[in-house]
Design an enzyme around this catalytic site. Structure first.
Site, PDB file in Angstrom:
ATOM      1  N   HIS A   1      -1.508   1.047   6.677  1.00 51.45           N
ATOM      2  CA  HIS A   1      -1.986   2.141   7.533  1.00 51.45           C
ATOM      3  C   HIS A   1      -3.065   1.618   8.471  1.00 51.45           C
ATOM      4  O   HIS A   1      -3.625   0.531   8.254  1.00 51.45           O
ATOM      5  CB  HIS A   1      -2.563   3.265   6.672  1.00 51.45           C
ATOM      6  CG  HIS A   1      -3.610   2.783   5.718  1.00 51.45           C
ATOM      7  ND1 HIS A   1      -4.923   2.590   6.079  1.00 51.45           N
ATOM      8  CD2 HIS A   1      -3.526   2.417   4.407  1.00 51.45           C
ATOM      9  CE1 HIS A   1      -5.609   2.134   5.040  1.00 51.45           C
ATOM     10  NE2 HIS A   1      -4.781   2.009   4.007  1.00 51.45           N
TER      11      HIS A   1
ATOM     12  N   HIS B   1      -7.793   4.883   7.215  1.00 53.27           N
ATOM     13  CA  HIS B   1      -9.082   4.639   6.579  1.00 53.27           C
ATOM     14  C   HIS B   1      -9.216   3.131   6.375  1.00 53.27           C
ATOM     15  O   HIS B   1      -8.273   2.381   6.617  1.00 53.27           O
ATOM     16  CB  HIS B   1      -9.198   5.356   5.225  1.00 53.27           C
ATOM     17  CG  HIS B   1      -8.295   4.815   4.173  1.00 53.27           C
ATOM     18  ND1 HIS B   1      -6.961   5.166   4.073  1.00 53.27           N
ATOM     19  CD2 HIS B   1      -8.508   3.924   3.175  1.00 53.27           C
ATOM     20  CE1 HIS B   1      -6.401   4.530   3.058  1.00 53.27           C
ATOM     21  NE2 HIS B   1      -7.323   3.759   2.492  1.00 53.27           N
TER      22      HIS B   1
ATOM     23  N   ASP C   1       0.859  -1.172   0.000  1.00 51.01           N
ATOM     24  CA  ASP C   1       0.000   0.000   0.000  1.00 51.01           C
ATOM     25  C   ASP C   1       0.904   1.233   0.000  1.00 51.01           C
ATOM     26  O   ASP C   1       2.138   1.109  -0.025  1.00 51.01           O
ATOM     27  CB  ASP C   1      -0.941  -0.031   1.203  1.00 51.01           C
ATOM     28  CG  ASP C   1      -2.246   0.707   0.951  1.00 51.01           C
ATOM     29  OD1 ASP C   1      -2.352   1.428  -0.067  1.00 51.01           O
ATOM     30  OD2 ASP C   1      -3.169   0.594   1.776  1.00 51.01           O
TER      31      ASP C   1
ATOM     32  N   HIS D   1      -2.405  -0.118  -4.020  1.00 48.64           N
ATOM     33  CA  HIS D   1      -2.936   1.205  -3.690  1.00 48.64           C
ATOM     34  C   HIS D   1      -3.723   1.788  -4.852  1.00 48.64           C
ATOM     35  O   HIS D   1      -3.237   1.829  -5.988  1.00 48.64           O
ATOM     36  CB  HIS D   1      -1.798   2.157  -3.317  1.00 48.64           C
ATOM     37  CG  HIS D   1      -2.263   3.571  -3.091  1.00 48.64           C
ATOM     38  ND1 HIS D   1      -2.983   3.932  -1.977  1.00 48.64           N
ATOM     39  CD2 HIS D   1      -2.131   4.689  -3.854  1.00 48.64           C
ATOM     40  CE1 HIS D   1      -3.267   5.234  -2.051  1.00 48.64           C
ATOM     41  NE2 HIS D   1      -2.764   5.710  -3.183  1.00 48.64           N
TER      42      HIS D   1
END
Length: 274
Positions: free
Chosen positions: A104, A115, A8, A60
């Site tokens: 993340h 998120h 990502d 991503h």
């Protein structure tokens, strides 16, 4: 040793805000360079540990971020979209381990650019367990019999990953100050951390077991508003929980889990907020 790297962008060294991760914005080309550099550090360390095959999954956004011309030549690159299984497309029992690079923390949690998948998701649960992208993909990997032995990103995703997989190695390349600010290691120190944690993970791979999850599974997604939940629940076998923003579905395995999640969020995204 055959390795799967799901990459990502939000957790990559030096990346702190949307200008680094969205095509066309002023720092996006820098973000691509940083992403490719982080991956090369991991690949170099993996090769030193005896990896014979390395598949890198660009995971991503449009999944066309990694610079193939700069990626280590010993790695294969999976890029482009759509894919049935998105961030873990092609991951199966033939891999010895998975490493999640540049990840993340989940929606609603502290962390740089936190998120979960898309803006329509507020919370996501598997068998009642609150998960973000790390947890969702780790469960998929676990059901394939593949351990996730290392994750890189900020200090918040490191803590989130440790809650699910206590034995995982965490390469912390920055510490979150806010959702769009971080105290970043120098690139030299960051890449050294990535190499070191990769080596520790692979040299102690036997200590990291695949994440176990009972099947069939209950997938529950809490959306931004009721209209999104109502739309998601038109999928056969799904139900809308009246008075909430949740839709729930029973799924048989990791493949049905991923396809159902993608279908639910894509349907929800068709509903205007106002």
């Amino acid at each position: 040793m055959k390795l799967y790297l799901s990459a990502d962008m939000e957790g990559i060294s030096g990346i702190v805000d949307p200008t680094y991760i969205n095509p066309g914005m002023e720092n996006y080309e820098r973000g691509r360079q940083l992403m490719t550099g982080d991956l090369n550090a991991v690949i170099e360390a993996a090769l030193e540990c005896g990896a014979e095959e390395i598949v890198v999954s660009d995971s991503h956004h449009t999944m066309n971020n990694i610079l193939l011309e700069q990626l280590h030549p010993k790695a294969q690159l999976l890029c482009g979209t759509p894919r049935d299984f998105s961030m873990v497309q092609g991951l199966d029992s033939h891999f010895d381990a998975a490493l999640f690079i540049g990840y993340h923390s989940r929606q609603g949690a502290p962390g740089v650019l936190s998120h979960t998948m898309t803006g329509v998701i507020r919370n996501m649960y598997i068998n009642g367990q609150l998960v973000g992208e790390f947890g969702f993909n780790a469960i998929y990997a676990g059901l394939c019999g593949v351990p996730v032995c290392m994750v890189s990103g900020d200090d918040q995703i490191a803590a989130e990953a440790k809650q699910l997989i206590p034995q995982i190695q965490t390469a912390i390349v920055k510490k979150a100050v806010s959702r769009t600010a971080a105290l970043c290691l120098s690139l030299e120190d960051s890449r050294a951390e990535l190499r070191q944690k990769t080596k520790e993970a692979l040299r102690n791979l036997s200590a990291c077991a695949p994440l176990r999850t009972e099947t069939p599974m209950q997938l529950t997604i809490e959306f931004a508003h009721t209209g999104e939940a109502e739309m998601a629940a038109i999928i056969p076998g799904s139900t809308y929980e009246p008075g909430t923003t949740r839709a729930t579905c029973q799924v048989r395995d990791q493949y049905e889990l991923y396809r159902t999640m993608r279908a639910m969020i894509n349907l929800a995204a068709t509903v205007p907020y106002v």
